[in-house]
Design an enzyme around this catalytic site. Structure first.
Site, mmCIF file in Angstrom:
data_model
loop_
_atom_site.group_PDB
_atom_site.id
_atom_site.type_symbol
_atom_site.label_atom_id
_atom_site.label_comp_id
_atom_site.label_asym_id
_atom_site.label_seq_id
_atom_site.Cartn_x
_atom_site.Cartn_y
_atom_site.Cartn_z
ATOM 1 N N LYS A 174 -25.398 45.609 46.697
ATOM 2 C CA LYS A 174 -24.245 45.126 47.449
ATOM 3 C C LYS A 174 -23.394 44.303 46.491
ATOM 4 O O LYS A 174 -23.884 43.721 45.533
ATOM 5 C CB LYS A 174 -24.700 44.278 48.644
ATOM 6 C CG LYS A 174 -23.520 43.783 49.470
ATOM 7 C CD LYS A 174 -23.847 43.505 50.925
ATOM 8 C CE LYS A 174 -22.565 43.144 51.678
ATOM 9 N NZ LYS A 174 -21.710 44.338 51.884
ATOM 10 N N LYS A 221 -14.534 51.052 41.209
ATOM 11 C CA LYS A 221 -14.531 51.666 42.545
ATOM 12 C C LYS A 221 -13.154 51.521 43.169
ATOM 13 O O LYS A 221 -12.697 50.412 43.448
ATOM 14 C CB LYS A 221 -15.596 51.014 43.426
ATOM 15 C CG LYS A 221 -15.731 51.694 44.777
ATOM 16 C CD LYS A 221 -17.000 51.285 45.481
ATOM 17 C CE LYS A 221 -17.111 51.930 46.837
ATOM 18 N NZ LYS A 221 -18.304 51.464 47.565
ATOM 19 N N CYS A 281 -12.455 46.457 48.304
ATOM 20 C CA CYS A 281 -13.072 46.121 49.586
ATOM 21 C C CYS A 281 -11.997 45.900 50.632
ATOM 22 O O CYS A 281 -11.112 45.063 50.454
ATOM 23 C CB CYS A 281 -13.934 44.876 49.476
ATOM 24 S SG CYS A 281 -14.651 44.465 51.085
HETATM 25 C C1 LIG Z 1 -22.097 48.258 56.159
HETATM 26 C C2 LIG Z 1 -21.358 48.612 54.918
HETATM 27 C C3 LIG Z 1 -21.241 47.672 53.899
HETATM 28 C C4 LIG Z 1 -20.537 47.980 52.741
HETATM 29 N N1 LIG Z 1 -20.457 47.054 51.739
HETATM 30 C C5 LIG Z 1 -19.842 47.376 50.570
HETATM 31 C C6 LIG Z 1 -19.833 46.484 49.469
HETATM 32 O O1 LIG Z 1 -20.384 45.388 49.520
HETATM 33 N N2 LIG Z 1 -19.178 46.863 48.331
HETATM 34 C C7 LIG Z 1 -18.571 48.087 48.222
HETATM 35 O O2 LIG Z 1 -18.024 48.398 47.163
HETATM 36 N N3 LIG Z 1 -18.574 48.967 49.245
HETATM 37 C C8 LIG Z 1 -19.192 48.636 50.413
HETATM 38 N N4 LIG Z 1 -19.209 49.548 51.451
HETATM 39 C C9 LIG Z 1 -18.525 50.838 51.291
HETATM 40 C C10 LIG Z 1 -19.511 51.909 50.851
HETATM 41 O O3 LIG Z 1 -20.053 51.600 49.591
HETATM 42 C C11 LIG Z 1 -18.831 53.283 50.771
HETATM 43 O O4 LIG Z 1 -17.777 53.211 49.843
HETATM 44 C C12 LIG Z 1 -18.273 53.730 52.116
HETATM 45 O O5 LIG Z 1 -19.170 53.394 53.148
HETATM 46 C C13 LIG Z 1 -17.973 55.227 52.148
HETATM 47 O O6 LIG Z 1 -19.138 55.999 51.970
HETATM 48 P P1 LIG Z 1 -19.957 56.633 53.221
HETATM 49 O O7 LIG Z 1 -18.969 57.419 54.023
HETATM 50 O O8 LIG Z 1 -21.031 57.474 52.578
HETATM 51 O O9 LIG Z 1 -20.517 55.486 53.970
HETATM 52 C C14 LIG Z 1 -19.923 49.237 52.602
HETATM 53 C C15 LIG Z 1 -20.038 50.174 53.627
HETATM 54 C C16 LIG Z 1 -20.736 49.883 54.774
HETATM 55 C C17 LIG Z 1 -20.839 50.922 55.837
#
Ligand SMILES: Cc1cc2nc3c(=O)[nH]c(=O)nc-3n(C[C@H](O)[C@H](O)[C@H](O)COP(=O)(O)O)c2cc1C
Ligand SMILES: Cc1cc2nc3c(=O)[nH]c(=O)nc-3n(C[C@H](O)[C@H](O)[C@H](O)COP(=O)(O)OP(=O)(O)OC[C@H]3O[C@@H](n4cnc5c(N)ncnc54)[C@H](O)[C@@H]3O)c2cc1C
Ligand SMILES: Cc1cc2nc3c(=O)[nH]c(=O)nc-3n(C[C@H](O)[C@H](O)[C@H](O)COP(=O)(O)OP(=O)(O)OC[C@H]3O[C@@H](n4cnc5c(N)ncnc54)[C@H](O)[C@@H]3O)c2cc1C
Ligand SMILES: Cc1cc2nc3c(=O)[nH]c(=O)nc-3n(C[C@H](O)[C@H](O)[C@H](O)COP(=O)(O)O)c2cc1C
Ligand code: FES
Ligand code: FES
Lengths: 333, 303, 333, 303
Positions: free
Chosen positions: C76, C194, C159
């Site tokens: 995270k 990212k 973010c």
């Molecule tokens: C609960 C949750 C927490 C997340 N926390 C972060 C984070 O701390 N840093 C980050 O770069 N992305 C964070 N993301 C984004 C994910 O890394 C990812 O980019 C996003 O969920 C899209 O991918 P997915 O469709 O496979 O979930 C978070 C996503 C979710 C669902």
């Protein structure tokens, strides 16, 4: 070469008692006669806040639904000079929504005025002409060429299908300033600016439109996307990329409408995944003053009219005088 | 073995590409019709029957009076697929009007269960209703002086030509109908043709009779002395090309019904570009209003 | 005050023969021993191209799945100083996907090194530490503070939950240049950037990252969205807006990956809605070299391991030596 | 009339807001447990029973040996809702383990059919399987020297306390259980309590007995001479506050089980912030790992 829209269906819609459409035309809202759903876009007053999204309406739909019950109609985007549009396939449906890369075929302003405008005029509601351009300088001349025709103009600075790789005019606040300032010189009629989803700051884009003299912003266009064919993993569209529309984009556009409505004084017209009066009320709750319906009309041609009728019913049920009160009622919660 | 599946996929893709290429230069918009097009309507059509046809197709009988009475041969419907258990199909699906029964106020549609749309459509229950819009598009026309007609359909493409078999029967035109499919059990339209008194030439992939050379040879033999007055075709690009070749040899007109991805079916979404090369500054024809039936003729260069 | 993750489950996972998890741990791919799925991110070689998305993994998941089968893990996002995170509700599910506004609670770099890093180290795979900042100048110091800890760093400039109204650092190519240049000075380890979805040009953002010395870009973060409560129309999240993730964002992110991969030489790591090996192959087909899995792990904790195993099987089935050949095979079509 | 519906919605929202506010300042993380937490596992749990409970709830009996043997009272599962006809539920849903049957290797879960997730869950067929992860979280603990306990549950909140009724029965602790619900027909746990030999105080909204003043009066009367050694509560903020008041009056500890929206259930997604005010630079407790069971005590200011 092609007769297309212009050729077909030019007589008044006869009433067949044996189909559901005839019954829908016959229906007239009763209790809601006293409800005031009107909204103002600059100097133009619309009888209600519901209209089609550009590219998702044509006069041919007037044969299927009582268009006169809508607040306005919006034309497909008109360019100054003719454009052919993109290669097939131009649209497809995937699980997340539909994706189109029509690419705005256009007969140009002259062709629009000659062939299509007279048919829009017959519809009996304000006509908002959507105007396109490849460069910021192209918009104002089209507005000037069209002036006299439209009741308002929607400046489409956000079509995802014009340039596969490039950035939208509408994601750059400076380009918006240039487009709108020039168009403002070209007409006294209301100007709406249709903004893109993929911009760094929707608030800056909306503020630029307001500063340059726009009367409203429309938030937003479809979201650029790349659909693949499930079996072959090759692009499903001739243009590779297209615009994603339909209900799955609603939560993304809701945020943009909320941000735009907080940033500007001029009305925000919401567009993105609206299918029902409930969806419209969601957008009203985050600050929209009117709504446009796109994709929903394909599957349910009467969706827009149903939304108008449902809003009238809602006001009557809730014993409020009009849409503003209805919105206040929701926003207060 | 997955690599066998991959090979099959490759063959299928190569075939699809060749089928598309077969239309190159073949298509043009038909001249204005003699008959005005019926006004389209939409309707909540009751589903009277919904049954399997062979192993791969489903047949719908829909009660929709206006459409049943007004539809012209080769026109189509837009069918809105109702939500089933959360799956939402946004775009209506174009479907040919296979049969019209004006007295009963019903039409028949036959479709293949192919992707998300038709898989969801297959769930619709008898007694329910389907939102349909139609009749749409430009259909087939058998010239008024024709006494004979050759109709060629493959797969669900048979559905686009069957209402013309009805027209032929009604007007005393001698119709010969080629029904093409993978196997005998997949052929659509055999009983329809029998009912309508049309001669049938069934051809299938499993015995090789549906191959273009075999079919061409057979038709050239069949019509050597008495070519048909018109050829109507639907279901494959390579069949359209064969028809155009025969049309050129026999000096008779050829009409072909095409498919395209559609959203509105009414000419306003501009989604259904027909495979006709045009000036990049001019929009080409649209399948939904300028077609789905077009004229097919060999490009001058290849004559 | 809160023992949380650190307190619970510190012993090695015992094998219960009576649950499906035990069987999953026991399974070992057989035919695919000779398949080479490795990918390089700068100087770092990953055994395979599958890793979690930041925020969607923690050492606690190591008790449920054989993490050693993954290519890497991603932490995270870690900020320099502690952050509390957003008000409840921090997440919800809507029809279009899940929306989170966790707001990156963080114990700061020191807290991460003391409490979490040792538990990541036990997992036996490369650890990519995600680094956050409120301003461009905040990133490099965190990288410096952490150096020695991570095998690579992912600079999270995207973010959607830090500032409700503001624009991302990552939608401004100049800000990306500044962040990456400074981080490049702070470490020799590979740097991944990212990127956000809502930028005017993903190509410009990716090019800026490459120019400043990044070893890869990750495309993309979740999409800012505003979910409403269906009954009341009030915001479903304490922070009003959050990030939409899950399968419905895939067609949008596919286009971004395609554009980024055409723009830069460095590898593009795809992230957005990946649930299965088929989804990963879709991204490979548009040019990705590795994938991150977020939302899918919540419902199916073993999703990532299943993807690795399925890719191995696919290579074995197709009789290709490794993932590159598999990708070429698809891309050729 | 829609305006009546609107009024009802308003009342419901006002109630929900008051219920949330009732927790203000009440909650703190429990001190470290005496007993180590069991290791969570995931499992494809076979669905042995799936039946209606009253008019609003559904009961699942799941075969999942490890969890049935290791779960502590008040722990929960994350249940992944399988896709039904295209509807995809992405996030697993947290559900209390209502009953544990270690010998049979089964657990029971009772849930209300509320939104998309539980509507889809209600479609799961007996004989199929559900992906479950558990046992998770910090449960209820009856102090080792307690001879009596008061347990208060409302609606599906009863499910969080029932395993503690099992513990009480096993340890010979006298349990009095308040079961609260809208009507008598909606009460969960009546037969469970009978089977476990616990005294039941049923209270309902329709006769007013579940109102906080009425229930407070009744419990003060009931326990005037012999207060229970501990109070465990789940299902409403206002009940937690009443329990905390009684706890303060009687000088006994109170534990409350809370809900939060969850994604992982394991402490890594940081989605499930507990309603505890903290320094904005310090993350507050998480319901899934620091709870769902917390200590509840009246804030010092209100004592
Ligand atoms: C609960 C949750 C927490 C997340 N926390 C972060 C984070 O701390 N840093 C980050 O770069 N992305 C964070 N993301 C984004 C994910 O890394 C990812 O980019 C996003 O969920 C899209 O991918 P997915 O469709 O496979 O979930 C978070 C996503 C979710 C669902
Ligand atoms: C004029 C016309 C008449 C037709 N008549 C018939 C008929 O009688 N029987 C029949 O089975 N099919 C017919 N089709 C094709 C039919 O509309 C379906 O789209 C097709 O069967 C694909 O199945 P699906 O919708 O389940 O695929 P999906 O996977 O759900 O389709 C995904 C997307 O691709 C589009 N698409 C995919 N294949 C086609 C196709 N072949 N034609 C048009 N769009 C496609 C869909 O509209 C949708 O946008 C006709 C098409 C046209 C244009
Ligand atoms: C520790 C714990 C134990 C629980 N035990 C039970 C139980 O035994 N029986 C039971 O019926 N319910 C229980 N719940 C609530 C349950 O998880 C469901 O989320 C809730 O019933 C909402 O129904 P839904 O998922 O159909 O709503 P949806 O409309 O599908 O939910 C939309 C979103 O909101 C979240 N959400 C909505 N309401 C709640 C809620 N009350 N708690 C958590 N998330 C919510 C969902 O997770 C989802 O993200 C428990 C919750 C927690 C945290
Ligand atoms: C087939 C199609 C064609 C479109 N053509 C245009 C267009 O010409 N000009 C324009 O501004 N938007 C066009 N759009 C975008 C819509 O106006 C609208 O912004 C978008 O579809 C989102 O709304 P929806 O989700 O209700 O469809 C088109 C959309 C579709 C689906
Ligand atoms: S389908 Fe819309 S124009 Fe043909
Ligand atoms: S649910 Fe993920 S941290 Fe609690």
């Amino acid at each position: 070469m092609r007769p297309a829209e212009a050729e077909t269906m030019t007589s008044a819609p006869p009433q067949h008692p044996t189909d559901a459409r005839a019954a829908f035309f016959a229906a007239r809202p009763t209790r809601s006669a006293t409800v005031d759903l009107s909204v103002r876009i600059g100097s133009l007053t619309l009888a209600n806040p519901v209209m089609p999204a550009s590219g998702c309406f044509g006069p041919a739909l007037g044969r299927l639904i009582p268009v006169a019950e809508l607040g306005a109609v919006v034309t497909k985007t008109v360019f100054g000079t003719p454009r052919g549009g993109n290669a097939a396939h131009r649209l497809t449906e995937i699980r997340a929504g539909m994706v189109n890369s029509v690419g705005i075929p256009s007969r140009g302003a002259a062709g629009f005025l000659a062939e299509l405008h007279p048919r829009y005029r017959e519809l009996g509601v304000p006509v908002i002409i959507s105007v396109g351009g490849h460069r910021p300088a192209e918009y104002a001349p089209v507005v000037r060429d069209l002036d006299g025709a439209g009741d308002a103009y929607e400046l489409n600075v956000s079509c995802p299908n014009l340039d596969r790789l490039g950035t939208d005019i509408g994601s750059d606040p400076d380009a918006i300033l240039a487009v709108v300032r020039a168009a403002r010189q070209a007409t006294d009629k209301p100007l709406i600016v249709k903004l893109p989803v993929l911009a760094s700051s929707i608030a800056d884009c909306a503020l630029a439109a307001q500063e340059a003299g726009a009367d409203a912003v429309c938030v937003a266009n479809s979201i650029p996307a790349l659909p693949l064919q499930p079996d072959t993993r090759s692009p499903a569209l001739g243009n590779v990329i297209g615009g994603l529309s339909g209900p799955s984009i609603r939560p993304i556009v809701l945020r943009l409408v909320w941000l735009a409505a907080r940033a500007v004084e001029i009305p925000v017209i919401a567009c993105g995944g609206i299918e029902t009066a409930e969806d419209a009320l969601d957008y009203f709750a985050v600050g929209a003053r009117a709504v446009q319906v796109g994709t929903a009309s394909f599957g349910r041609p009467f969706a827009m009219v149903e939304i108008v009728r449902a809003l009238q019913e809602r006001c009557a049920d809730d014993e409020v005088a009009g849409i503003r009160d209805l919105i206040d009622l929701w926003r207060a919660q | 073995m997955a690599s066998l599946a991959r090979e099959a996929l490759r063959r299928q893709q190569a075939f699809a590409a060749a089928d598309e290429a077969a239309l190159d230069g073949l298509i043009s918009v038909r001249p204005p019709a003699g008959q005005p097009r019926p006004e389209p309507v939409w309707d909540d059509a009751r589903v009277l029957e919904h049954t399997n046809v062979g192993q791969r197709y489903r047949r719908l009988v829909l009660a929709t009076g206006t459409i049943a009475r007004t539809a012209l041969a080769g026109q189509f419907l837009m069918i809105t697929v109702p939500p089933t258990g959360g799956e939402r199909i946004l775009l209506p699906r174009p479907m040919a009007i296979h049969r019209r029964h004006p007295d009963a106020g019903t039409v028949e549609v036959i479709y293949g269960v192919a992707g998300r749309g038709t898989i969801a459509l297959a769930d619709v229950a008898v007694g329910g209703s389907l939102l349909v819009t139609g009749p749409l598009g430009r259909g087939f026309e058998i010239p008024s002086d024709a006494r004979t007609a050759l109709l060629i359909g493959r797969g669900v493409g048979v559905c686009a030509i069957m209402a013309s078999v009805e027209d032929a029967a009604a007007r005393g035109v001698d119709a010969t109908v080629v029904l093409s499919g993978r196997t005998r059990f997949d052929l659509i339209g055999v009983t329809d043709c029998a009912e309508l008194g049309a001669a049938v030439i069934p051809v299938t992939d499993d015995d090789g009779s549906s191959s273009i050379p075999a079919l061409g040879e057979r038709l050239r033999a069949e019509f050597r002395d008495n070519p048909p007055a018109v050829i109507l075709v639907c279901g494959a690009g390579v069949l359209a090309r064969l028809a155009a070749e025969l049309g050129a040899e026999w000096g008779v007109p050829v009409q072909v019904s095409l498919e395209a991805h559609m959203a509105c079916g009414l000419g306003y979404c501009h989604g259904c570009a027909a495979p006709v090369a045009t000036d990049p500054e001019v929009e080409g024809p649209l399948v939904c209003v300028d077609g789905p039936v077009f004229d097919a003729a060999l490009p001058v260069s290849s004559l």
